[in-house]
Design a protein around this motif. Sequence first.
Motif, mmCIF file in Angstrom:
data_model
loop_
_atom_site.group_PDB
_atom_site.id
_atom_site.type_symbol
_atom_site.label_atom_id
_atom_site.label_comp_id
_atom_site.label_asym_id
_atom_site.label_seq_id
_atom_site.Cartn_x
_atom_site.Cartn_y
_atom_site.Cartn_z
ATOM 1 N N GLU A 193 13.551 40.135 -2.502
ATOM 2 C CA GLU A 193 14.585 39.278 -1.934
ATOM 3 C C GLU A 193 14.214 38.745 -0.544
ATOM 4 O OE1 GLU A 193 17.373 42.870 -0.076
ATOM 5 O OE2 GLU A 193 18.108 41.687 -1.769
ATOM 6 N N ASP A 194 13.404 39.492 0.219
ATOM 7 C CA ASP A 194 13.066 39.064 1.578
ATOM 8 C C ASP A 194 12.069 37.908 1.603
ATOM 9 O OD1 ASP A 194 14.706 41.010 2.640
ATOM 10 O OD2 ASP A 194 13.097 42.483 2.881
ATOM 11 N N TYR A 195 11.323 37.717 0.514
ATOM 12 C CA TYR A 195 10.249 36.735 0.513
ATOM 13 C C TYR A 195 10.407 35.656 -0.556
ATOM 14 C CZ TYR A 195 8.131 40.619 3.062
ATOM 15 O OH TYR A 195 7.881 41.623 3.948
ATOM 16 N N LEU A 196 11.311 35.853 -1.490
ATOM 17 C CA LEU A 196 11.387 34.982 -2.662
ATOM 18 C C LEU A 196 11.706 33.537 -2.306
ATOM 19 C CD1 LEU A 196 11.309 34.636 -5.699
ATOM 20 C CD2 LEU A 196 13.668 35.472 -5.817
ATOM 21 N N LEU A 197 12.644 33.337 -1.405
ATOM 22 C CA LEU A 197 13.042 31.970 -1.046
ATOM 23 C C LEU A 197 11.855 31.209 -0.451
ATOM 24 C CD1 LEU A 197 15.478 30.042 -0.977
ATOM 25 C CD2 LEU A 197 15.926 30.838 1.358
ATOM 26 N N GLU A 198 11.135 31.825 0.463
ATOM 27 C CA GLU A 198 9.982 31.176 1.073
ATOM 28 C C GLU A 198 8.927 30.835 0.031
ATOM 29 O OE1 GLU A 198 7.090 31.913 4.903
ATOM 30 O OE2 GLU A 198 7.634 33.664 3.697
ATOM 31 N N CYS A 199 8.699 31.768 -0.910
ATOM 32 C CA CYS A 199 7.711 31.540 -1.958
ATOM 33 C C CYS A 199 8.069 30.324 -2.808
ATOM 34 C CB CYS A 199 7.611 32.786 -2.843
ATOM 35 S SG CYS A 199 6.632 32.545 -4.339
ATOM 36 N N CYS A 209 8.130 24.391 -4.608
ATOM 37 C CA CYS A 209 8.927 23.175 -4.808
ATOM 38 C C CYS A 209 8.445 22.026 -3.925
ATOM 39 C CB CYS A 209 10.397 23.452 -4.497
ATOM 40 S SG CYS A 209 11.234 24.534 -5.687
ATOM 41 N N ALA A 210 7.832 22.361 -2.787
ATOM 42 C CA ALA A 210 7.412 21.342 -1.822
ATOM 43 C C ALA A 210 6.049 20.751 -2.133
ATOM 44 C CB ALA A 210 7.397 21.952 -0.418
ATOM 45 N N GLN A 211 5.498 21.041 -3.289
ATOM 46 C CA GLN A 211 4.166 20.537 -3.633
ATOM 47 C C GLN A 211 4.129 19.006 -3.672
ATOM 48 O OE1 GLN A 211 1.138 22.501 -4.247
ATOM 49 N NE2 GLN A 211 2.600 23.631 -2.980
ATOM 50 N N THR A 212 3.046 18.454 -3.155
ATOM 51 C CA THR A 212 2.862 17.012 -3.233
ATOM 52 C C THR A 212 2.502 16.575 -4.649
ATOM 53 O OG1 THR A 212 0.563 17.283 -2.502
ATOM 54 C CG2 THR A 212 2.207 16.766 -0.819
ATOM 55 N N GLN A 219 3.859 16.427 -8.005
ATOM 56 C CA GLN A 219 5.265 16.492 -8.395
ATOM 57 C C GLN A 219 5.505 16.903 -9.848
ATOM 58 O OE1 GLN A 219 8.294 15.632 -6.334
ATOM 59 N NE2 GLN A 219 6.699 16.420 -4.992
ATOM 60 N N SER A 220 4.521 16.714 -10.718
ATOM 61 C CA SER A 220 4.739 16.978 -12.142
ATOM 62 C C SER A 220 4.554 18.466 -12.428
ATOM 63 C CB SER A 220 3.775 16.145 -12.995
ATOM 64 O OG SER A 220 4.008 16.369 -14.368
ATOM 65 N N ILE A 221 5.586 19.235 -12.099
ATOM 66 C CA ILE A 221 5.498 20.687 -12.243
ATOM 67 C C ILE A 221 6.755 21.243 -12.898
ATOM 68 C CG2 ILE A 221 3.972 20.980 -10.249
ATOM 69 C CD1 ILE A 221 6.378 21.879 -8.614
ATOM 70 N N GLU A 222 6.571 22.358 -13.583
ATOM 71 C CA GLU A 222 7.699 23.204 -13.959
ATOM 72 C C GLU A 222 7.443 24.576 -13.341
ATOM 73 O OE1 GLU A 222 8.221 24.017 -18.098
ATOM 74 O OE2 GLU A 222 6.185 24.798 -18.387
ATOM 75 N N ILE A 223 8.492 25.186 -12.818
ATOM 76 C CA ILE A 223 8.389 26.460 -12.112
ATOM 77 C C ILE A 223 9.132 27.500 -12.937
ATOM 78 C CG2 ILE A 223 8.829 27.671 -9.945
ATOM 79 C CD1 ILE A 223 9.061 24.813 -8.658
ATOM 80 N N ILE A 224 8.409 28.461 -13.457
ATOM 81 C CA ILE A 224 8.989 29.472 -14.343
ATOM 82 C C ILE A 224 9.148 30.772 -13.564
ATOM 83 C CG2 ILE A 224 8.716 30.742 -16.500
ATOM 84 C CD1 ILE A 224 6.929 28.433 -17.487
ATOM 85 N N LEU A 225 10.384 31.114 -13.241
ATOM 86 C CA LEU A 225 10.689 32.348 -12.521
ATOM 87 C C LEU A 225 11.084 33.411 -13.541
ATOM 88 C CD1 LEU A 225 12.911 30.943 -9.602
ATOM 89 C CD2 LEU A 225 10.416 31.119 -9.716
ATOM 90 N N VAL A 226 10.321 34.497 -13.604
ATOM 91 C CA VAL A 226 10.618 35.572 -14.552
ATOM 92 C C VAL A 226 11.061 36.788 -13.756
ATOM 93 C CG1 VAL A 226 9.792 36.949 -16.475
ATOM 94 C CG2 VAL A 226 8.844 34.669 -16.101
#
Length: 327
Positions: free
Chosen positions: A14-20, A25-28, A30-37
């Motif tokens: 929880e202390d690092y997840l938001l920054e990660c 999300c800030a990648q230049t 743009q064509s990405i999907e982010i899979i959080l498990v």
Amino acid sequence: MKLLSIIIPIYNVEDYLLECVESVCAQTYQSIEIILVDDGSTDKSPQICDELSKRDARIVVIHQENAGGGAARNIGLSIAKGEYIAFVDSDDYISPYMYEKLISILENDSSIDIIECGYVTVGENEKIIFQQNNNDEILVRKFSVEEALVAHINDTSFRQLIWNKVYRRKVLNEVRFPEIKGIDDEFWTYKALGNAESLGLISEQYYAYRQQNQSVMHTLDAKKRLRTLEAKTERHKYIRDKYPNLISNSAASVWFTALYCGQLVYLDKNISNKKEMTRWIYANLRKCIDQDNCKNELNWKQRLWIDLANINFDFTCKMRMILKIGL
């Protein structure tokens, strides 16, 4: 733009997840999907994941009972839609230019199936600002599979680290992580490398690897670290079958991994039958490498340690531990 699937296994960060996730999300690119498990987290990580998915439609969240990072990554691989695949550890963060730079190399050379960048190690509460590389010409070193596997075995580049790379999906179609709690990448990476046509390496650092005292690699005891030796012996069988020219390199790696594990036995206060444990390590070592010669890959000091280990493995581990060699 071709889709990139970025798989992030999550457990109590929880202390690092938001920054990660925000760095992804800030990648230049743009064509990405982010899979959080979410692997059965017991802190606020599940709620953070759900909140993040509301902010960005590219984020997919999966919640599962705790089964380990390998199982979480396998779930991510099973649903990933991208032609390219990448992994990020949930307590790390990345440069906004990371995937744009790496994928541009894959797009420019269709024979490169895996591209690796450099990384920087940061402390628990340290924050670095990545600088944009304004030089359009990034020097790419190209490797054959055998050259990459030698570097992997020698731990100089293409290491077992899975997160500083982008993979073409085709090299991962039949490669899955062992579903164990603890070390899993050491059982996986060499198989992905072996499936490539060729590989690329750049020195630019785009990944921030956070060192935590409570991370998996800092909390494994000696018995659990024997998984490292198991991974090296499995890799040696793979090398023997598919890349026999590399047997000597691989055998040397197994030898010194076994010595390292023997040293850890003597450092682990929870192990009472230390001599019995080191004898077990040596017996399994000899079963794995059999008569495979590795001495032509070693300097005279390394050859001496192997000669001593063959005379008395337990004593050699104890001596190396006292001298703090290899730790």
